[in-house]
Write a protein that holds these residues in place. Structure first.
Motif, PDB file in Angstrom:
ATOM      1  N   MET A   1      32.219 -26.160   7.612  1.00  0.00           N
ATOM      2  CA  MET A   1      32.784 -26.302   8.942  1.00  0.00           C
ATOM      3  C   MET A   1      31.654 -26.282   9.970  1.00  0.00           C
ATOM      4  SD  MET A   1      35.861 -26.881   8.388  1.00  0.00           S
ATOM      5  CE  MET A   1      36.536 -26.857  10.050  1.00  0.00           C
ATOM      6  N   PRO A   2      31.919 -26.680  11.211  1.00  0.00           N
ATOM      7  CA  PRO A   2      30.850 -26.776  12.216  1.00  0.00           C
ATOM      8  C   PRO A   2      30.094 -25.467  12.390  1.00  0.00           C
ATOM      9  CG  PRO A   2      32.852 -27.802  13.022  1.00  0.00           C
ATOM     10  CD  PRO A   2      33.217 -27.104  11.753  1.00  0.00           C
ATOM     11  N   GLU A   3      28.769 -25.605  12.565  1.00  0.00           N
ATOM     12  CA  GLU A   3      27.930 -24.432  12.786  1.00  0.00           C
ATOM     13  C   GLU A   3      27.147 -24.541  14.093  1.00  0.00           C
ATOM     14  OE1 GLU A   3      25.454 -23.490   9.512  1.00  0.00           O
ATOM     15  OE2 GLU A   3      27.082 -23.500   8.042  1.00  0.00           O
ATOM     16  N   VAL A   4      27.688 -25.301  15.005  1.00  0.00           N
ATOM     17  CA  VAL A   4      27.001 -25.510  16.275  1.00  0.00           C
ATOM     18  C   VAL A   4      27.372 -24.402  17.249  1.00  0.00           C
ATOM     19  CG1 VAL A   4      26.746 -27.054  18.246  1.00  0.00           C
ATOM     20  CG2 VAL A   4      26.940 -27.988  15.941  1.00  0.00           C
ATOM     21  N   MET A   5      26.395 -23.854  17.941  1.00  0.00           N
ATOM     22  CA  MET A   5      26.666 -22.875  18.993  1.00  0.00           C
ATOM     23  C   MET A   5      25.766 -23.175  20.178  1.00  0.00           C
ATOM     24  SD  MET A   5      24.769 -19.404  17.629  1.00  0.00           S
ATOM     25  CE  MET A   5      25.004 -18.549  19.171  1.00  0.00           C
ATOM     26  N   LYS A   6      26.243 -22.833  21.342  1.00  0.00           N
ATOM     27  CA  LYS A   6      25.437 -23.043  22.533  1.00  0.00           C
ATOM     28  C   LYS A   6      24.286 -22.045  22.540  1.00  0.00           C
ATOM     29  CE  LYS A   6      29.272 -24.753  25.324  1.00  0.00           C
ATOM     30  NZ  LYS A   6      30.118 -24.535  26.529  1.00  0.00           N
ATOM     31  N   PRO A   7      23.129 -22.455  23.046  1.00  0.00           N
ATOM     32  CA  PRO A   7      22.004 -21.520  23.078  1.00  0.00           C
ATOM     33  C   PRO A   7      22.256 -20.382  24.057  1.00  0.00           C
ATOM     34  CG  PRO A   7      21.480 -23.521  24.285  1.00  0.00           C
ATOM     35  CD  PRO A   7      22.779 -23.781  23.587  1.00  0.00           C
ATOM     36  N   ARG A   8      21.897 -19.182  23.658  1.00  0.00           N
ATOM     37  CA  ARG A   8      21.998 -18.023  24.539  1.00  0.00           C
ATOM     38  C   ARG A   8      20.995 -16.965  24.088  1.00  0.00           C
ATOM     39  NH1 ARG A   8      26.055 -14.097  22.417  1.00  0.00           N
ATOM     40  NH2 ARG A   8      26.993 -14.957  20.530  1.00  0.00           N
ATOM     41  N   GLY A   9      20.789 -15.975  24.946  1.00  0.00           N
ATOM     42  CA  GLY A   9      19.797 -14.968  24.650  1.00  0.00           C
ATOM     43  C   GLY A   9      20.333 -13.567  24.434  1.00  0.00           C
TER      44      GLY A   9
ATOM     45  N   GLU B   1      26.144  -9.085  16.059  1.00  0.00           N
ATOM     46  CA  GLU B   1      25.924 -10.529  15.968  1.00  0.00           C
ATOM     47  C   GLU B   1      24.541 -10.846  15.412  1.00  0.00           C
ATOM     48  OE1 GLU B   1      28.248 -13.051  19.165  1.00  0.00           O
ATOM     49  OE2 GLU B   1      26.984 -11.579  20.150  1.00  0.00           O
ATOM     50  N   ASP B   2      24.422 -12.029  14.828  1.00  0.00           N
ATOM     51  CA  ASP B   2      23.158 -12.502  14.277  1.00  0.00           C
ATOM     52  C   ASP B   2      22.311 -13.094  15.397  1.00  0.00           C
ATOM     53  OD1 ASP B   2      21.071 -13.582  12.893  1.00  0.00           O
ATOM     54  OD2 ASP B   2      22.246 -15.167  11.925  1.00  0.00           O
ATOM     55  N   TRP B   3      21.345 -12.314  15.863  1.00  0.00           N
ATOM     56  CA  TRP B   3      20.557 -12.811  16.995  1.00  0.00           C
ATOM     57  C   TRP B   3      19.409 -13.729  16.580  1.00  0.00           C
ATOM     58  CZ3 TRP B   3      17.182  -8.560  19.780  1.00  0.00           C
ATOM     59  CH2 TRP B   3      16.319  -7.961  18.841  1.00  0.00           C
ATOM     60  N   ASP B   4      19.286 -14.008  15.282  1.00  0.00           N
ATOM     61  CA  ASP B   4      18.343 -15.047  14.857  1.00  0.00           C
ATOM     62  C   ASP B   4      18.812 -16.432  15.311  1.00  0.00           C
ATOM     63  OD1 ASP B   4      16.569 -13.348  13.653  1.00  0.00           O
ATOM     64  OD2 ASP B   4      17.483 -13.499  11.662  1.00  0.00           O
ATOM     65  N   ARG B   5      20.060 -16.484  15.784  1.00  0.00           N
ATOM     66  CA  ARG B   5      20.586 -17.754  16.290  1.00  0.00           C
ATOM     67  C   ARG B   5      20.236 -17.935  17.773  1.00  0.00           C
ATOM     68  NH1 ARG B   5      25.066 -19.416  13.283  1.00  0.00           N
ATOM     69  NH2 ARG B   5      25.031 -21.297  14.545  1.00  0.00           N
TER      70      ARG B   5
END
Length: 424
Positions: free
Chosen positions: A401-409, A415-419
């Motif tokens: 399924m989609p794994e796209v997320m908007k960039p954020r800091g 949550e997985d902050w490696d993203r």
């Protein structure tokens, strides 16, 4: 079908071409590339035949605007090929060029209706194909689902959901994509030929398609498969008639067949396709050598379209006459109950190595039948290796399924902050 005139024979078709050719040659004279090749021969067939072939390498050397024949303020869109071999080829279109692109695409014999929900599953971005289908569908009043391709946002499982939940009636994709949807649907517990009742046709292009694979797709989805042929540099060049023949749009382009062995060009026969678009302003192309191996004939087609018929064979052929479309035809002649959808092959020093995905219960029968069929068809030594489903097309590709997320800091503690800051 839109845009066809009332000529009744090929002589009448030639008159249509001759009427459009002077403006095409005049437009080409404004291009830096063709300006250097012009020698003052009177405009018409004689001048066209005096031009050498235009190659893909010529287009690469002219990157980005060496082929431009109008002021840049008149351009509507700019496109590029994938550039997988290095420098990409550029192409560009005016608004009038776009009217022609849309008209040719909308000629599909199944029609595009305001009641249609049209899923576009070819690339958008810099490539032309998705944009043409989108624009043509909108011009016909259809609802467009811009699913794109090569996109993390619309993996195969999501495409299947869209097809099912939205009641998609028409699709536009590579033929291979439609096979992948079928496999993904089954992984999701859906039956391609039963659980998508709104689907009335699969429109396909972008790769050679054998009759056997076409028939398999039609049976899988219980919907007709309608083929188109073209390129990013030219737009659509051919479309399929109700009889299943692929007709060249020879009222919008002059087509020639090039024999690389002799250097001769003719109106029909076997060889490599050469095209001169006749309704092009921004980027005129004279005798553009596409390079696809084709067979062009002029049959009396029962559909009534007085247009040449083309068989597209692809670009690769070995010394024994083995082509991808020929090999594909043999693979998809295997009984449908064997479930063989995915395969690959390559030459080795021992002959031809072929791998197929096949369920264990059919592996012996499929292997034996395919080995015999390839040997009989092409006279080559062949080794067929049966692989379990998922070996060539991993299950995760079909079910992800989609794994796209908007960039954020900023992230929460769990949550997985490696993203962070990533689009994927």
């Amino acid at each position: 079908m839109t845009g066809l005139g009332d000529w009744t024979d090929f002589a009448g078709l030639a008159k249509v071409q001759d009427a459009l050719l002077p403006d095409t040659l005049a437009a080409a004279a404004a291009s830096p590339f063709y300006r250097e090749r012009r020698d003052g021969v009177p405009a018409g067939r004689a001048e066209l035949e005096d031009y050498p072939l235009t190659s893909k390498e010529d287009l690469r050397d002219a990157y980005p605007f060496g082929m431009l024949a109008v002021d840049r303020s008149r351009l509507a869109t700019y496109h590029e090929s994938s550039g997988s071999t290095g420098t990409p080829t550029a192409s560009y279109y005016t608004a009038d060029d776009w009217a022609d692109l849309i008209d040719r695409y909308a000629r599909t014999h199944v029609g595009i209706r305001p009641s249609d929900t049209f899923l576009v599953r070819t690339p958008y971005a810099l490539m032309l194909t998705g944009h043409v289908a989108h624009a043509a569908a909108r011009a016909c009043g259809a609802t467009v689902v811009p699913a794109d391709n090569r996109s993390l946002a619309t993996p195969y499982a999501k495409v299947v959901r869209l097809l099912h939940d939205l009641g998609v009636t028409l699709t536009w994709s590579l033929p291979t994509d439609a096979l992948l949807w079928a496999a993904a649907a089954e992984r999701l517990g859906l039956r391609p030929g039963h659980d998508f009742p709104a689907l009335r046709a699969l429109l396909v292009a972008g790769e050679p398609l054998s009759p056997a694979r076409r028939d398999r797709l039609a049976r899988l989805w219980q919907a007709p498969v309608v083929q188109e042929y073209g390129s990013s540099e030219t737009g659509g060049l051919a479309g399929e008639c109700p009889q299943g023949n692929l007709h060249l749009w020879a009222d919008r382009a002059i087509f020639e067949v090039y024999d690389p062995a002799t250097g001769r060009l003719s109106a029909q026969g076997a060889g490599e396709l050469v095209v001169t678009p006749l309704c092009r302003q921004a980027m005129p192309l004279l005798r553009y050598h596409i390079g696809d191996r084709v067979e062009v004939t002029r049959p009396d087609c029962p559909c009534g379209w007085v247009l040449p018929v083309v068989r597209v064979l692809g670009r690769f052929q070995d010394g024994a006459g083995l082509t991808q479309v020929g090999l594909e035809e043999v693979v998809f002649r295997l009984p449908a109950e064997y479930g063989v959808l995915f395969w690959r092959a390559r030459h080795t020093r021992h002959g031809l190595a072929v791998q197929i995905e096949v369920p264990p219960r059919h592996r012996h029968a499929a292997t034996a039948e395919l080995t015999a069929a390839i040997g009989a068809a092409f006279g080559v030594d062949v080794h067929v290796e049966p692989l379990p489903p998922g070996a060539l097309v991993p299950v995760r590709v079909l079910t992800a399924m989609p794994e796209v997320m908007k960039p954020r800091g900023l992230f929460a503690a769990d949550e997985d902050w490696d993203r962070a800051l990533r689009y994927y």
